[in-house]
Design a protein around this motif. Structure first.
Motif, short mmCIF file in Angstrom:
data_model
loop_
_atom_site.label_atom_id
_atom_site.label_comp_id
_atom_site.label_asym_id
_atom_site.label_seq_id
_atom_site.Cartn_x
_atom_site.Cartn_y
_atom_site.Cartn_z
N GLY A 1 0.81 -1.21 0.00
CA GLY A 1 0.00 0.00 0.00
C GLY A 1 0.84 1.26 0.00
O GLY A 1 0.54 2.23 -0.71
N VAL A 2 1.92 1.25 0.79
CA VAL A 2 2.81 2.42 0.85
C VAL A 2 3.38 2.72 -0.53
O VAL A 2 3.32 3.85 -1.03
CB VAL A 2 3.95 2.19 1.86
N PHE A 3 3.96 1.71 -1.17
CA PHE A 3 4.66 1.98 -2.42
C PHE A 3 3.72 2.14 -3.60
O PHE A 3 4.06 2.82 -4.58
CB PHE A 3 5.72 0.90 -2.66
N SER A 4 2.53 1.56 -3.53
CA SER A 4 1.53 1.86 -4.54
C SER A 4 1.13 3.32 -4.46
O SER A 4 0.93 4.00 -5.48
CB SER A 4 0.29 0.97 -4.35
N SER A 5 1.04 3.83 -3.25
CA SER A 5 0.62 5.21 -3.04
C SER A 5 1.64 6.21 -3.56
O SER A 5 1.28 7.23 -4.14
CB SER A 5 0.37 5.46 -1.54
N ILE B 1 10.88 15.09 6.47
CA ILE B 1 10.54 14.17 5.38
C ILE B 1 9.04 13.90 5.29
O ILE B 1 8.47 13.93 4.19
CB ILE B 1 11.37 12.87 5.50
N PRO B 2 8.33 13.62 6.40
CA PRO B 2 6.88 13.44 6.26
C PRO B 2 6.17 14.67 5.70
O PRO B 2 5.21 14.54 4.92
CB PRO B 2 6.42 13.13 7.69
N ARG B 3 6.65 15.86 6.05
CA ARG B 3 6.05 17.08 5.50
C ARG B 3 6.31 17.17 3.99
O ARG B 3 5.43 17.58 3.22
CB ARG B 3 6.63 18.31 6.20
N MET B 4 7.53 16.80 3.57
CA MET B 4 7.81 16.77 2.13
C MET B 4 6.87 15.79 1.43
O MET B 4 6.37 16.05 0.33
CB MET B 4 9.25 16.32 1.89
N TYR C 1 5.42 8.37 4.15
CA TYR C 1 6.79 8.81 4.42
C TYR C 1 7.10 8.79 5.91
O TYR C 1 8.26 8.64 6.31
CB TYR C 1 7.04 10.18 3.77
N GLN C 2 6.09 8.90 6.75
CA GLN C 2 6.31 8.66 8.18
C GLN C 2 6.74 7.22 8.40
O GLN C 2 7.67 6.94 9.16
CB GLN C 2 5.03 8.95 8.97
N TYR C 3 6.08 6.28 7.71
CA TYR C 3 6.49 4.88 7.80
C TYR C 3 7.92 4.70 7.32
O TYR C 3 8.72 4.00 7.96
CB TYR C 3 5.57 3.97 6.98
N LEU C 4 8.28 5.30 6.19
CA LEU C 4 9.62 5.12 5.64
C LEU C 4 10.69 5.58 6.62
O LEU C 4 11.71 4.93 6.82
CB LEU C 4 9.75 5.87 4.31
N VAL C 5 10.44 6.73 7.28
CA VAL C 5 11.39 7.23 8.28
C VAL C 5 11.49 6.26 9.46
O VAL C 5 12.60 5.93 9.92
CB VAL C 5 10.97 8.63 8.76
N GLU C 6 10.36 5.79 9.94
CA GLU C 6 10.37 4.86 11.08
C GLU C 6 11.05 3.55 10.70
O GLU C 6 11.79 2.97 11.51
CB GLU C 6 8.94 4.61 11.54
#
Length: 251
Positions: free
Chosen positions: A28-32, A191-194, A205-210
């Motif tokens: 779901g993350v990468f589809s988005s 990064i999440p704001r970007m 992007y919050q997930y990616l950072v975590e």
């Protein structure tokens, strides 16, 4: 009867989720973010990810006629670089998320290299290839998203030919605590704001950072590669350890 994994949990960023759910959530993350993935990589790293990928190719030293498997290969960055350096080579880009592969096939390099390049939807933990099929296995910024990393490393070992090489490019840990704290402040606050502004998706992007912060440090991951059967395991830090390259051989 249970297979013993039904109730097993893993991490999805800072959340604890059943193992059976993680792949779907990552999908779901990468589809988005697929349509904005390359743009976000450039913005988040100020283009430095391109230098890291070039450093990966420098150490890998592709040779003519080799066959590459690039897992979690997404939009094809690594495969395009590999084929550009190795006349007569071929590559397979495998990714769990078809929209990422669709974006890769749209790139100009994909059309020029069409006869040397295949795109396959598949899972790093259950590769749809025969034993001893590839000379080189690469995975760039993808191994941390795998539900069971040891399974993915075992699969890498299986599909590589004897004498084949594994190379992993992944975000890592800065050995200087103060520099790590500064980097974390940037990662979690900017990064999440970007992601919200550029891709319209803060949560992914919050997930990616975590997920970066949950990934093992350099020594721990190097030991995992060795446990999968690889020899001559080495790593090199990039940008003070923000990212690291890991290399191992199937001997």
């Amino acid at each position: 009867m249970s297979d013993g994994r039904d109730d097993t949990t893993t991490h999805f960023g800072y959340q604890t989720v059943p193992e059976s759910e993680k792949a779907g959530r990552v999908h779901g993350v990468f589809s988005s973010v697929a349509s904005k993935y390359d743009v976000m990589n450039d913005v988040m790293s100020v283009g430095i990810h391109r230098l890291w990928k070039d450093a990966m190719m420098d150490w890998l030293a592709p040779r003519p006629g080799q066959r590459l498997l690039d897992v979690a290969g997404g939009t094809g960055d690594i495969a395009f670089r590999f084929l550009g350096r190795a006349p007569g080579a071929s590559a397979v880009v495998l990714d769990l998320t078809e929209p990422m592969l669709v974006e890769g096939r749209k790139r100009a390099e994909a059309e020029a290299l069409g006869d040397k390049l295949d795109w396959v939807v598949g899972d790093a933990m259950a590769l749809p290839f025969d034993d001893n099929s590839f000379d080189t296995y690469t995975i760039s910024f993808g191994i941390r998203n795998v539900t069971r990393i040891p399974d993915a490393l075992s699969e890498a070992f299986r599909v590589l030919k004897p004498g084949g090489r594994l190379m992993v490019l992944e975000f890592s840990q800065i050995p200087n605590d103060m520099m790590q704290r500064i980097y974390d402040l940037y990662s979690f606050n900017i990064i999440p704001r970007m992601g919200q502004v550029i891709a319209g998706d803060r949560d992914s992007y919050q997930y990616l950072v975590e997920s970066i912060r949950r990934f093992p440090d350099q020594e721990t991951f190097a030991n995992m590669i060795g446990d999968a059967g690889f020899e001559q395991v080495r790593y090199r830090n990039l940008s003070m350890g923000i990212a690291a390259l890991h290399s191992g051989w199937k001997l």
